[in-house]
Design an enzyme around this catalytic site. Structure first.
Site, mmCIF file in Angstrom:
data_model
loop_
_atom_site.group_PDB
_atom_site.id
_atom_site.type_symbol
_atom_site.label_atom_id
_atom_site.label_comp_id
_atom_site.label_asym_id
_atom_site.label_seq_id
_atom_site.Cartn_x
_atom_site.Cartn_y
_atom_site.Cartn_z
ATOM 1 N N HIS A 255 0.951 -1.513 -0.801
ATOM 2 C CA HIS A 255 0.234 0.087 -0.371
ATOM 3 C C HIS A 255 1.050 1.199 0.091
ATOM 4 O O HIS A 255 1.669 1.724 0.328
ATOM 5 C CB HIS A 255 -0.564 0.202 1.212
ATOM 6 C CG HIS A 255 -1.961 0.968 1.230
ATOM 7 N ND1 HIS A 255 -2.690 1.204 0.614
ATOM 8 C CD2 HIS A 255 -2.042 1.711 2.190
ATOM 9 C CE1 HIS A 255 -3.729 2.192 0.158
ATOM 10 N NE2 HIS A 255 -3.277 2.480 1.394
ATOM 11 N N GLY B 29 -4.494 8.451 -0.066
ATOM 12 C CA GLY B 29 -4.694 9.036 -0.790
ATOM 13 C C GLY B 29 -3.808 9.394 -2.117
ATOM 14 O O GLY B 29 -3.613 9.322 -3.224
ATOM 15 N N LYS C 112 -2.619 1.993 -6.631
ATOM 16 C CA LYS C 112 -3.119 0.809 -5.843
ATOM 17 C C LYS C 112 -2.555 -0.307 -5.701
ATOM 18 O O LYS C 112 -3.770 -0.620 -6.952
ATOM 19 C CB LYS C 112 -4.286 0.823 -6.036
ATOM 20 C CG LYS C 112 -4.729 2.419 -4.705
ATOM 21 C CD LYS C 112 -6.556 2.912 -4.768
ATOM 22 C CE LYS C 112 -6.745 4.497 -4.484
ATOM 23 N NZ LYS C 112 -6.253 4.062 -3.373
ATOM 24 N N HIS D 128 9.185 3.673 -15.897
ATOM 25 C CA HIS D 128 9.938 5.417 -15.549
ATOM 26 C C HIS D 128 10.917 5.124 -14.478
ATOM 27 O O HIS D 128 11.766 6.576 -14.314
ATOM 28 C CB HIS D 128 8.765 6.543 -14.222
ATOM 29 C CG HIS D 128 7.387 6.643 -15.545
ATOM 30 N ND1 HIS D 128 7.497 7.485 -16.410
ATOM 31 C CD2 HIS D 128 6.090 6.247 -14.887
ATOM 32 C CE1 HIS D 128 6.288 7.098 -17.367
ATOM 33 N NE2 HIS D 128 5.656 7.770 -15.999
ATOM 34 N N ASP E 174 0.978 2.514 -22.755
ATOM 35 C CA ASP E 174 0.617 3.739 -21.453
ATOM 36 C C ASP E 174 0.127 5.028 -21.624
ATOM 37 O O ASP E 174 0.939 5.663 -22.666
ATOM 38 C CB ASP E 174 1.539 3.635 -20.245
ATOM 39 C CG ASP E 174 1.588 4.309 -18.546
ATOM 40 O OD1 ASP E 174 1.372 5.310 -18.449
ATOM 41 O OD2 ASP E 174 1.343 3.236 -17.821
ATOM 42 N N HIS F 154 1.203 7.823 -20.266
ATOM 43 C CA HIS F 154 2.738 8.665 -19.798
ATOM 44 C C HIS F 154 3.862 7.956 -20.494
ATOM 45 O O HIS F 154 4.185 6.695 -21.007
ATOM 46 C CB HIS F 154 2.665 8.251 -18.821
ATOM 47 C CG HIS F 154 1.965 9.104 -17.570
ATOM 48 N ND1 HIS F 154 1.164 8.178 -17.031
ATOM 49 C CD2 HIS F 154 1.468 10.407 -17.383
ATOM 50 C CE1 HIS F 154 0.150 8.972 -16.175
ATOM 51 N NE2 HIS F 154 0.285 10.056 -16.213
ATOM 52 N N ASP G 243 -3.836 3.232 -18.058
ATOM 53 C CA ASP G 243 -4.279 5.040 -17.296
ATOM 54 C C ASP G 243 -4.735 5.446 -19.095
ATOM 55 O O ASP G 243 -5.157 6.968 -19.163
ATOM 56 C CB ASP G 243 -3.288 5.647 -17.237
ATOM 57 C CG ASP G 243 -1.943 4.980 -17.240
ATOM 58 O OD1 ASP G 243 -2.206 4.604 -18.113
ATOM 59 O OD2 ASP G 243 -0.838 5.866 -17.017
ATOM 60 N N ARG H 16 -8.660 7.832 -13.604
ATOM 61 C CA ARG H 16 -8.160 8.820 -12.904
ATOM 62 C C ARG H 16 -7.098 9.998 -12.921
ATOM 63 O O ARG H 16 -7.401 10.806 -12.863
ATOM 64 C CB ARG H 16 -7.629 8.484 -11.283
ATOM 65 C CG ARG H 16 -6.960 8.794 -10.528
ATOM 66 C CD ARG H 16 -7.274 8.413 -8.879
ATOM 67 N NE ARG H 16 -7.012 9.030 -7.671
ATOM 68 C CZ ARG H 16 -6.923 8.642 -6.612
ATOM 69 N NH1 ARG H 16 -7.217 7.465 -6.193
ATOM 70 N NH2 ARG H 16 -6.700 9.711 -5.445
#
Length: 428
Positions: A17, A21, A25, A135, A170, A172, A259, A265
């Site tokens: 975890h 916030g 996840k 990354h 992705d 990104h 993503d 998100r």
């Protein structure tokens, strides 16, 4: 002809975890695995509890100082590592959390084992949804990524394969992988990503093409907000077809960051789960040994749907639109389907003219390549790990719950009313 598919899943990888916030996840991996089990897809694959990568494995790419730091730092002692935290870019986006090094070891080991099995022709396709952390750099963490399992896996593949093609879908830019292989023609990197308006990581311009021996072996496809299935396919398939034709890779690594889906998100694209899956199916159609990895994806229920659907495509097994009942069933409300509408109100800013301009520039760059660059004959080093089938269980004998537990951390899905994983923010 059906392919032999190896699937790597560590039952503890979803326990980690990043903190309250944080959008990353790891528990999304448990959701994905649960759907894979309850759809019965495990019966079509060889399932492995993966190897855990060692410090030595990670130092094939990363610096010893950096990996030593990751192994030693913890939430209880991090105050004594202030200088190192800054030096290695560990902090807000890449926090120190309990079991950090173990988490890295588990997802990296699975990618490494997948590469080893492909090298030894044990499978045609290897899947590690926990991997794809593109990354991470040689000396530092970046963008939620600590250890670059992709680079480590590719280095293993290069022992047997003269040319490895890396494809990244992705949202990104795959900057860590590009940087690692920027100067070589042994690896060609192709990244489709959002570019501009200070979008992370800020790299991936079309004119970043590689240098020295790697000049023109780096290919970037910079996209604007709101790209949809049709526009993406219009670019993806002809570009990848040309790349494979020119480069003649002997192995492909595909990073499937989710993503790039609509309603993510942290994303701003409009791809559907089917559209994302079409890319995976197209790459599979070349019948070249394939390492399939995860990556980004921050609306966890849709990440699980996407990677489960893509698992079904890789094993060539049709699955129902209605999700099977599982312990996570409530998280797929209100529709409980595999392909909800994930389109958003974001306008597609990728005009046909813009996409054609990108394609033309890319094709001009591809003409500069040497067709299928060769490598000199060399002795093959020993595998980084010794292959052992002791973790393999026969699909018909293995129960769907084998090696599986339901971990749960506080705030693993939702972190209060302002967490936009909640249904109130996104219509799915």
């Amino acid at each position: 002809m059906a392919k032999t598919v190896a699937y790597f899943y560590d039952p503890d990888v979803g326990n980690f975890h990043y903190g309250a916030g944080h959008p990353m996840k790891p528990h999304r991996l448990a959701l994905t695995h649960s759907l894979v089990l309850h759809y019965g897809l495990y019966k079509k694959m060889i399932v492995f509890k993966p190897y855990q990568a060692s410090q030595h494995d990670m130092c094939r790419f990363h610096s010893e100082d950096y990996i030593d730091f990751l192994q030693r730092v913890s939430p209880t002692n991090m105050q004594g590592f202030t200088k190192s935290l800054n030096a290695f870019n560990v902090g807000d986006d890449c926090p120190v959390f309990p079991g950090l090094f173990e988490f890295c070891s588990r997802y990296t080991g699975a990618s490494l084992q997948g590469a080893t099995q492909l090298n030894n022709k044990i499978c045609d396709i290897a899947i590690n949804w926990a991997g794809g952390l593109h990354h991470a750099k040689k000396f530092e963490a970046s963008g939620f990524c600590y250890v670059n399992d992709i680079v480590i896996g590719i280095l293993e593949l290069l022992k047997y394969h003269p040319r490895v093609l890396y494809i990244d879908i992705d949202i990104h830019h795959g900057d860590g992988v590009q940087e690692a292989f920027y100067l070589t023609d042994r690896v060609m990197t192709v990244s489709f990503h959002k570019y501009g308006n200070y979008f992370f990581p800020g790299t991936g311009d079309m004119y970043e093409v590689g240098a020295e021996s790697g000049r023109y072996y780096c290919l970037n496809v910079p996209l604007r907000d709101g790209i949809d299935d049709q526009s993406y396919k219009h670019l993806f398939q002809p570009v990848i077809n040309q790349v494979v034709d020119f480069y003649q890779p002997t192995c492909i690594v595909l990073q499937c960051g989710a993503d790039s889906l609509g309603c993510d998100r942290l994303g701003c694209f409009n791809l559907s789960i089917r559209g994302h899956g079409e890319c995976v199916e197209y790459v599979k159609s070349f019948n070249i040994p394939l390492l399939v990895l995860g990556g980004g994806g921050y609306t966890v229920r849709n990440v699980a749907r996407c990677w489960t659907y893509e698992t079904s495509l890789l094993v060539e097994e049709a699955i129902s639109e209605e999700l099977p009942y599982s312990e996570y069933f409530e998280y797929f409300a209100p529709d409980f389907t595999l392909h909800p509408d994930v389109s958003t109100r974001i306008e597609n800013q990728n005009s046909r003219q813009y996409l054609d301009q990108i394609r033309q520039t890319i094709f001009e760059n591809l003409k500069m390549l040497n067709h299928a660059p060769s490598v000199q004959i060399h002795d093959v080093p020993a595998d980084l790990l010794t292959y052992d089938r002791t973790d393999e269980a026969d699909a018909e004998e293995r129960g769907p719950e084998e090696n599986y537990s339901r971990p749960e951390a506080p705030n693993e899905f939702y972190d209060g009313d302002h967490d936009n994983d909640k249904e109130s923010d996104v219509e799915i």
